[in-house]
Design a protein around this motif. Structure first.
Motif, short mmCIF file in Angstrom:
data_model
loop_
_atom_site.label_atom_id
_atom_site.label_comp_id
_atom_site.label_asym_id
_atom_site.label_seq_id
_atom_site.Cartn_x
_atom_site.Cartn_y
_atom_site.Cartn_z
N PHE A 155 0.84 -1.20 0.00
CA PHE A 155 0.00 0.00 0.00
C PHE A 155 0.87 1.25 0.00
CE2 PHE A 155 -2.15 3.42 2.28
CZ PHE A 155 -3.22 3.63 1.42
N VAL A 156 1.93 1.24 0.80
CA VAL A 156 2.85 2.37 0.82
C VAL A 156 3.52 2.52 -0.54
CG1 VAL A 156 4.98 3.28 1.83
CG2 VAL A 156 3.23 2.26 3.31
N LEU A 157 3.98 1.41 -1.11
CA LEU A 157 4.61 1.45 -2.43
C LEU A 157 3.64 1.99 -3.48
CD1 LEU A 157 6.98 0.80 -4.32
CD2 LEU A 157 6.03 -1.51 -4.53
N PHE A 158 2.40 1.51 -3.46
CA PHE A 158 1.39 1.98 -4.40
C PHE A 158 1.15 3.48 -4.24
CE2 PHE A 158 -3.08 3.15 -4.94
CZ PHE A 158 -3.22 2.94 -6.30
N SER A 159 1.03 3.93 -3.02
CA SER A 159 0.75 5.35 -2.77
C SER A 159 1.89 6.24 -3.25
CB SER A 159 0.51 5.58 -1.27
OG SER A 159 -0.58 4.81 -0.83
N SER A 167 2.19 6.10 -7.12
CA SER A 167 1.11 6.84 -7.78
C SER A 167 1.36 8.34 -7.74
CB SER A 167 -0.24 6.51 -7.14
OG SER A 167 -0.54 5.16 -7.31
N ILE A 168 1.78 8.83 -6.59
CA ILE A 168 2.09 10.26 -6.48
C ILE A 168 3.25 10.62 -7.39
CG2 ILE A 168 2.98 12.04 -4.90
CD1 ILE A 168 1.35 10.56 -2.68
N ALA A 169 4.30 9.80 -7.41
CA ALA A 169 5.45 10.07 -8.27
C ALA A 169 5.04 10.05 -9.75
CB ALA A 169 6.55 9.04 -8.02
N ALA A 170 4.17 9.11 -10.14
CA ALA A 170 3.71 9.05 -11.53
C ALA A 170 2.92 10.30 -11.89
CB ALA A 170 2.86 7.80 -11.75
N LEU A 171 2.08 10.76 -11.00
CA LEU A 171 1.28 11.95 -11.28
C LEU A 171 2.14 13.22 -11.34
CD1 LEU A 171 -1.80 11.19 -9.02
CD2 LEU A 171 -1.71 11.14 -11.53
N VAL A 172 3.17 13.28 -10.52
CA VAL A 172 4.01 14.48 -10.46
C VAL A 172 5.07 14.49 -11.54
CG1 VAL A 172 5.69 15.73 -9.04
CG2 VAL A 172 3.60 14.82 -7.99
N PHE A 173 5.76 13.36 -11.74
CA PHE A 173 6.94 13.34 -12.60
C PHE A 173 6.73 12.77 -13.99
CE2 PHE A 173 8.69 13.02 -8.23
CZ PHE A 173 9.33 14.24 -8.21
#
Length: 143
Positions: free
Chosen positions: A43-47, A50-56
């Motif tokens: 869950f931590v890895l997914f979170s 996901s944030i990194a994919a949206l930002v970078f």
């Protein structure tokens, strides 16, 4: 990105991967079941991913995957789950230092798969290095 920087990143990745088994063993001790530990860490890895994919990740958004790419993602997920599950379950009994020596086997698997699926050449020095690694693994596991 330069090749030197890519090697540096790979080196850091290998170091971090050496830390993970210790954290798994430490986290699995006590009253946390292996699958609960896996679920929480995934869950931590997914979170974070996901944030990194949206930002970078401006080039390929999460919705930009093709059918074959999704197949590889699902296969990667299942292989990762099986690997993590087997390790987490065995971490209670297997010494982490011994486990780390066993991970050397992944070198041979990776080289063979990269040869057959990616067409990457095997350099002659790989045979010498492979023989030395195999001898070292034999000494550690059986002597």
């Amino acid at each position: 990105m330069s090749l030197s920087f890519a090697y540096f990143l790979a080196f850091i990745s290998v170091i971090f991967n050496g830390v993970l088994p210790v954290l798994v063993k430490k986290g699995s001790l006590g009253n946390i079941s292996p699958f609960s530990f896996m679920s929480a860490t995934m869950f931590v890895l997914f979170s974070v991913s996901s944030i990194a994919a949206l930002v970078f990740d401006k080039k390929t958004p999460l919705t930009g995957f093709s059918g074959p790419q999704w197949q590889l993602i699902v296969l990667f997920g299942f292989i990762n789950f099986i690997s993590f599950a087997l390790f987490t379950i065995s971490a209670e009994k297997v010494s982490i230092s011994l486990y780390q020596f066993m991970t050397v086997i992944s070198i041979f698997v990776g080289i063979l798969l990269s040869l057959f699926f990616l067409g990457e050449p095997i350099k002659p020095s790989f045979y010498i290095g492979g023989a030395l690694v195999t001898a070292g693994l034999y000494i550690v596991l059986f002597k």
